[in-house]
Structure formats: C-alpha cells, structure tokens
Design a protein around this motif. Structure first.
Motif, PDB file in Angstrom:
ATOM      1  N   ILE A 120       0.835  -1.203   0.000  1.00  0.00           N
ATOM      2  CA  ILE A 120       0.000   0.000   0.000  1.00  0.00           C
ATOM      3  C   ILE A 120       0.870   1.253   0.000  1.00  0.00           C
ATOM      4  O   ILE A 120       0.594   2.228  -0.712  1.00  0.00           O
ATOM      5  CB  ILE A 120      -0.949  -0.017   1.214  1.00  0.00           C
ATOM      6  CG1 ILE A 120      -1.927  -1.195   1.109  1.00  0.00           C
ATOM      7  CG2 ILE A 120      -1.725   1.296   1.313  1.00  0.00           C
ATOM      8  CD1 ILE A 120      -2.748  -1.433   2.361  1.00  0.00           C
ATOM      9  N   GLY A 121       1.945   1.234   0.795  1.00  0.00           N
ATOM     10  CA  GLY A 121       2.853   2.373   0.833  1.00  0.00           C
ATOM     11  C   GLY A 121       3.532   2.612  -0.506  1.00  0.00           C
ATOM     12  O   GLY A 121       3.697   3.762  -0.938  1.00  0.00           O
ATOM     13  N   PHE A 122       3.925   1.528  -1.174  1.00  0.00           N
ATOM     14  CA  PHE A 122       4.541   1.648  -2.498  1.00  0.00           C
ATOM     15  C   PHE A 122       3.572   2.274  -3.493  1.00  0.00           C
ATOM     16  O   PHE A 122       3.952   3.114  -4.311  1.00  0.00           O
ATOM     17  CB  PHE A 122       4.985   0.269  -2.988  1.00  0.00           C
ATOM     18  CG  PHE A 122       5.478   0.255  -4.408  1.00  0.00           C
ATOM     19  CD1 PHE A 122       6.719   0.790  -4.733  1.00  0.00           C
ATOM     20  CD2 PHE A 122       4.700  -0.288  -5.425  1.00  0.00           C
ATOM     21  CE1 PHE A 122       7.178   0.785  -6.047  1.00  0.00           C
ATOM     22  CE2 PHE A 122       5.148  -0.297  -6.740  1.00  0.00           C
ATOM     23  CZ  PHE A 122       6.390   0.243  -7.053  1.00  0.00           C
ATOM     24  N   LEU A 126       4.323   5.778  -5.382  1.00  0.00           N
ATOM     25  CA  LEU A 126       4.353   5.821  -6.843  1.00  0.00           C
ATOM     26  C   LEU A 126       3.402   6.891  -7.374  1.00  0.00           C
ATOM     27  O   LEU A 126       3.713   7.587  -8.352  1.00  0.00           O
ATOM     28  CB  LEU A 126       3.983   4.448  -7.406  1.00  0.00           C
ATOM     29  CG  LEU A 126       4.320   4.186  -8.882  1.00  0.00           C
ATOM     30  CD1 LEU A 126       5.814   4.381  -9.132  1.00  0.00           C
ATOM     31  CD2 LEU A 126       3.893   2.773  -9.278  1.00  0.00           C
ATOM     32  N   GLN A 127       2.260   7.050  -6.715  1.00  0.00           N
ATOM     33  CA  GLN A 127       1.323   8.098  -7.117  1.00  0.00           C
ATOM     34  C   GLN A 127       1.927   9.478  -6.903  1.00  0.00           C
ATOM     35  O   GLN A 127       1.774  10.373  -7.747  1.00  0.00           O
ATOM     36  CB  GLN A 127       0.023   7.962  -6.322  1.00  0.00           C
ATOM     37  CG  GLN A 127      -0.841   6.783  -6.738  1.00  0.00           C
ATOM     38  CD  GLN A 127      -2.118   6.693  -5.922  1.00  0.00           C
ATOM     39  OE1 GLN A 127      -2.110   6.887  -4.707  1.00  0.00           O
ATOM     40  NE2 GLN A 127      -3.218   6.409  -6.573  1.00  0.00           N
ATOM     41  N   GLN A 128       2.611   9.663  -5.780  1.00  0.00           N
ATOM     42  CA  GLN A 128       3.245  10.950  -5.504  1.00  0.00           C
ATOM     43  C   GLN A 128       4.367  11.232  -6.502  1.00  0.00           C
ATOM     44  O   GLN A 128       4.521  12.364  -6.980  1.00  0.00           O
ATOM     45  CB  GLN A 128       3.803  10.960  -4.072  1.00  0.00           C
ATOM     46  CG  GLN A 128       2.754  10.838  -2.987  1.00  0.00           C
ATOM     47  CD  GLN A 128       1.765  11.985  -3.009  1.00  0.00           C
ATOM     48  OE1 GLN A 128       2.134  13.140  -3.197  1.00  0.00           O
ATOM     49  NE2 GLN A 128       0.489  11.670  -2.824  1.00  0.00           N
ATOM     50  N   LEU A 129       5.136  10.199  -6.826  1.00  0.00           N
ATOM     51  CA  LEU A 129       6.219  10.359  -7.796  1.00  0.00           C
ATOM     52  C   LEU A 129       5.666  10.736  -9.167  1.00  0.00           C
ATOM     53  O   LEU A 129       6.220  11.610  -9.855  1.00  0.00           O
ATOM     54  CB  LEU A 129       7.022   9.061  -7.890  1.00  0.00           C
ATOM     55  CG  LEU A 129       8.170   9.040  -8.913  1.00  0.00           C
ATOM     56  CD1 LEU A 129       9.213  10.100  -8.562  1.00  0.00           C
ATOM     57  CD2 LEU A 129       8.807   7.657  -8.976  1.00  0.00           C
ATOM     58  N   ALA A 130       4.570  10.091  -9.553  1.00  0.00           N
ATOM     59  CA  ALA A 130       3.951  10.401 -10.843  1.00  0.00           C
ATOM     60  C   ALA A 130       3.465  11.842 -10.884  1.00  0.00           C
ATOM     61  O   ALA A 130       3.621  12.541 -11.896  1.00  0.00           O
ATOM     62  CB  ALA A 130       2.791   9.442 -11.103  1.00  0.00           C
ATOM     63  N   CYS A 131       2.903  12.306  -9.777  1.00  0.00           N
ATOM     64  CA  CYS A 131       2.419  13.686  -9.704  1.00  0.00           C
ATOM     65  C   CYS A 131       3.579  14.675  -9.801  1.00  0.00           C
ATOM     66  O   CYS A 131       3.509  15.664 -10.543  1.00  0.00           O
ATOM     67  CB  CYS A 131       1.651  13.885  -8.397  1.00  0.00           C
ATOM     68  SG  CYS A 131       0.977  15.545  -8.177  1.00  0.00           S
ATOM     69  N   ILE A 132       4.661  14.401  -9.072  1.00  0.00           N
ATOM     70  CA  ILE A 132       5.823  15.291  -9.085  1.00  0.00           C
ATOM     71  C   ILE A 132       6.452  15.345 -10.477  1.00  0.00           C
ATOM     72  O   ILE A 132       6.787  16.424 -10.989  1.00  0.00           O
ATOM     73  CB  ILE A 132       6.858  14.825  -8.046  1.00  0.00           C
ATOM     74  CG1 ILE A 132       6.302  15.010  -6.633  1.00  0.00           C
ATOM     75  CG2 ILE A 132       8.171  15.597  -8.200  1.00  0.00           C
ATOM     76  CD1 ILE A 132       7.172  14.406  -5.543  1.00  0.00           C
ATOM     77  N   SER A 146       8.608  14.647 -20.390  1.00  0.00           N
ATOM     78  CA  SER A 146       7.157  14.510 -20.465  1.00  0.00           C
ATOM     79  C   SER A 146       6.758  13.065 -20.759  1.00  0.00           C
ATOM     80  O   SER A 146       5.816  12.533 -20.161  1.00  0.00           O
ATOM     81  CB  SER A 146       6.604  15.442 -21.546  1.00  0.00           C
ATOM     82  OG  SER A 146       5.203  15.292 -21.666  1.00  0.00           O
ATOM     83  N   GLU A 147       7.475  12.430 -21.664  1.00  0.00           N
ATOM     84  CA  GLU A 147       7.187  11.027 -21.984  1.00  0.00           C
ATOM     85  C   GLU A 147       7.473  10.122 -20.793  1.00  0.00           C
ATOM     86  O   GLU A 147       6.730   9.170 -20.530  1.00  0.00           O
ATOM     87  CB  GLU A 147       8.017  10.598 -23.193  1.00  0.00           C
ATOM     88  CG  GLU A 147       7.604  11.285 -24.490  1.00  0.00           C
ATOM     89  CD  GLU A 147       8.495  10.892 -25.653  1.00  0.00           C
ATOM     90  OE1 GLU A 147       9.487  10.156 -25.411  1.00  0.00           O
ATOM     91  OE2 GLU A 147       8.216  11.311 -26.790  1.00  0.00           O
ATOM     92  N   ALA A 148       8.550  10.437 -20.073  1.00  0.00           N
ATOM     93  CA  ALA A 148       8.890   9.649 -18.885  1.00  0.00           C
ATOM     94  C   ALA A 148       7.820   9.796 -17.810  1.00  0.00           C
ATOM     95  O   ALA A 148       7.436   8.820 -17.155  1.00  0.00           O
ATOM     96  CB  ALA A 148      10.250  10.080 -18.343  1.00  0.00           C
ATOM     97  N   SER A 149       7.312  11.014 -17.644  1.00  0.00           N
ATOM     98  CA  SER A 149       6.275  11.249 -16.636  1.00  0.00           C
ATOM     99  C   SER A 149       4.983  10.525 -17.002  1.00  0.00           C
ATOM    100  O   SER A 149       4.279  10.006 -16.132  1.00  0.00           O
ATOM    101  CB  SER A 149       6.013  12.752 -16.481  1.00  0.00           C
ATOM    102  OG  SER A 149       5.383  13.284 -17.631  1.00  0.00           O
ATOM    103  N   GLN A 150       4.680  10.461 -18.293  1.00  0.00           N
ATOM    104  CA  GLN A 150       3.490   9.732 -18.734  1.00  0.00           C
ATOM    105  C   GLN A 150       3.634   8.237 -18.471  1.00  0.00           C
ATOM    106  O   GLN A 150       2.668   7.568 -18.083  1.00  0.00           O
ATOM    107  CB  GLN A 150       3.246   9.992 -20.219  1.00  0.00           C
ATOM    108  CG  GLN A 150       2.803  11.413 -20.536  1.00  0.00           C
ATOM    109  CD  GLN A 150       2.631  11.651 -22.021  1.00  0.00           C
ATOM    110  OE1 GLN A 150       2.741  10.729 -22.829  1.00  0.00           O
ATOM    111  NE2 GLN A 150       2.374  12.898 -22.397  1.00  0.00           N
ATOM    112  N   ALA A 151       4.838   7.717 -18.671  1.00  0.00           N
ATOM    113  CA  ALA A 151       5.085   6.298 -18.409  1.00  0.00           C
ATOM    114  C   ALA A 151       4.936   5.992 -16.922  1.00  0.00           C
ATOM    115  O   ALA A 151       4.345   4.970 -16.533  1.00  0.00           O
ATOM    116  CB  ALA A 151       6.476   5.911 -18.890  1.00  0.00           C
ATOM    117  N   ILE A 152       5.457   6.888 -16.081  1.00  0.00           N
ATOM    118  CA  ILE A 152       5.346   6.693 -14.633  1.00  0.00           C
ATOM    119  C   ILE A 152       3.887   6.799 -14.196  1.00  0.00           C
ATOM    120  O   ILE A 152       3.421   6.033 -13.340  1.00  0.00           O
ATOM    121  CB  ILE A 152       6.219   7.715 -13.883  1.00  0.00           C
ATOM    122  CG1 ILE A 152       7.699   7.473 -14.192  1.00  0.00           C
ATOM    123  CG2 ILE A 152       5.980   7.630 -12.379  1.00  0.00           C
ATOM    124  CD1 ILE A 152       8.628   8.507 -13.589  1.00  0.00           C
ATOM    125  N   SER A 153       3.148   7.730 -14.784  1.00  0.00           N
ATOM    126  CA  SER A 153       1.727   7.879 -14.460  1.00  0.00           C
ATOM    127  C   SER A 153       0.944   6.631 -14.850  1.00  0.00           C
ATOM    128  O   SER A 153       0.058   6.181 -14.111  1.00  0.00           O
ATOM    129  CB  SER A 153       1.144   9.105 -15.168  1.00  0.00           C
ATOM    130  OG  SER A 153       1.734  10.299 -14.699  1.00  0.00           O
TER     131      SER A 153
END
Length: 210
Positions: A120-122, A126-132, A146-153
């Motif tokens: 759950i913590g992970f 991961l959601q916070q990292l995607a937002c940042i 931008s492409e990297a952020s989309q992949a993380i999202s």
C-alpha cells in the motif's frame, strides 16, 4: 487538529489488533481469481456491493465513508443511503475501498501485515512520484521528461487499480469467512453501538474463528 490526532491514534491502534486477514494482498488473486478480475474491471460496483455486505445489507447503518472522513454524517445519508453510497463509490472510489477496509478491521480486530503495508505504501509513493514528475515536465517543457512522466503515471495507475482489486478481493474473502461460506460458524450481526468509529478508541472484543 484534534480530528487529525484522532485519526492517527486510530491508525496506531489498528497495529495492535490480534487477528489477521484470511488472505493477504499477495495471495488475493489465488484466493479468488474471477472476483479479483471482476473488481479490476468493475471496481466501483464491487465497492458498492462490499460495503452493503459489510453492513449486513442493513443500509440504515450506512454513513458516508463508514464514518472515517470529515464529510461523514453530513451528506444526508439517512434520507437516501443507496444514492449516497453510489455517489461515494464513483466519486471517491479510493476512500470507499479504504473505508470498507477500516470497517472490517475495527469490527474484527484485524491488523494489516507489514507486507500489505509495504504494498500500500509503495502504491502511494508511486502516485506521488507520478504527480511530481508530471509537474516538473509541465514546468520544464522537455519532451523526453514529459514522456517519462506519462510512463510513470501509467505505471502508477496500473499499480493503483491492481492493489485496489486485490484489496477488495481480500475484503470479500474475509466476509465469506464471516458469513460461514468458508466453513465455520456464522458470525452474528453486531449491535449498532458496537460499530467502531474514530470516537470509539477501543474496538469490540471479537475473536475470529481459525
């Protein structure tokens, strides 16, 4: 401030509960694979059904987010609980899943294992990292970033929905156990005053059958 402290105290109290989930998150898919798939594709509908079941199908017990959020008791739930629950699971899906989880934990003194807490913590990290990353990519304007952020999202969304589906399967298996569908005695419906909430620091003494 007092409300925030009460939430923290309640979360800390759950770590001292004696019972454990009948199946952990890593085993939820094996425990009921069809239901896990169903909860992945129809998450809000499953959340609706699980909350009703957690309340023993007695919607007079329903409170928005099971009484764990500031909005609880202020949404006219007593007048139209079915509509309020439908609104909750579609507009606040994550909170609806978490609230059902807290409801079961407090009713049956169930603690969350360290492994489940890590999963759950992970998911949250991961959601916070995607937002940042999305914010940084928007500010910098770099195409590769931008492409990297989309992949993380995308990865964050996949993890979120997977964890939620496993969590809902975990809740379903726990209620199968409660209702005697996995063998053992059927647990009685607890009185209204025993439904644990933030304002009830000590949960009712319930020991699950092995």
């Amino acid at each position: 401030m007092a409300a925030s402290q009460a939430y923290m105290d309640k979360a800390q109290l759950r770590q001292s509960y004696r019972n454990v989930w009948h199946t952990d998150l890593t085993s939820a898919i094996q425990a009921d694979f069809p239901y896990c798939c169903l909860s992945l594709w129809c998450g809000p509908c499953i959340s609706y059904m699980l909350r009703r079941r957690a309340l023993y199908n007695d919607m007079s017990r329903y409170v928005c987010c099971a009484g764990y959020m500031p909005c609880s008791g202020r949404c006219g739930e007593s007048k139209c609980p079915e509509l309020c629950l439908a609104t909750e699971v579609f507009l606040c899906f994550g909170s609806s899943v978490a609230s059902t989880r807290f409801l079961l934990q407090d009713e049956f003194n169930i603690q969350t294992t360290q492994c489940d807490n890590c999963i759950i913590g992970f998911m949250f990290c991961l959601q916070q990292l995607a937002c940042i990353c999305s914010l940084v990519a928007c500010i910098v304007g770099n195409q590769e970033l931008s492409e990297a952020s989309q992949a993380i999202s995308c990865l964050s969304d996949m993890v979120y929905w997977t964890v939620c589906s496993c969590m809902q399967t975990q809740h379903k298996v726990e209620m199968d156990k409660r209702d005697g569908k996995l063998g053992g005695a059927v647990m009685a419906v607890p009185p209204m005053q025993q439904m644990s909430r933030i304002d009830q620091p000590v949960p009712p003494h319930v020991v699950q059958a092995p």
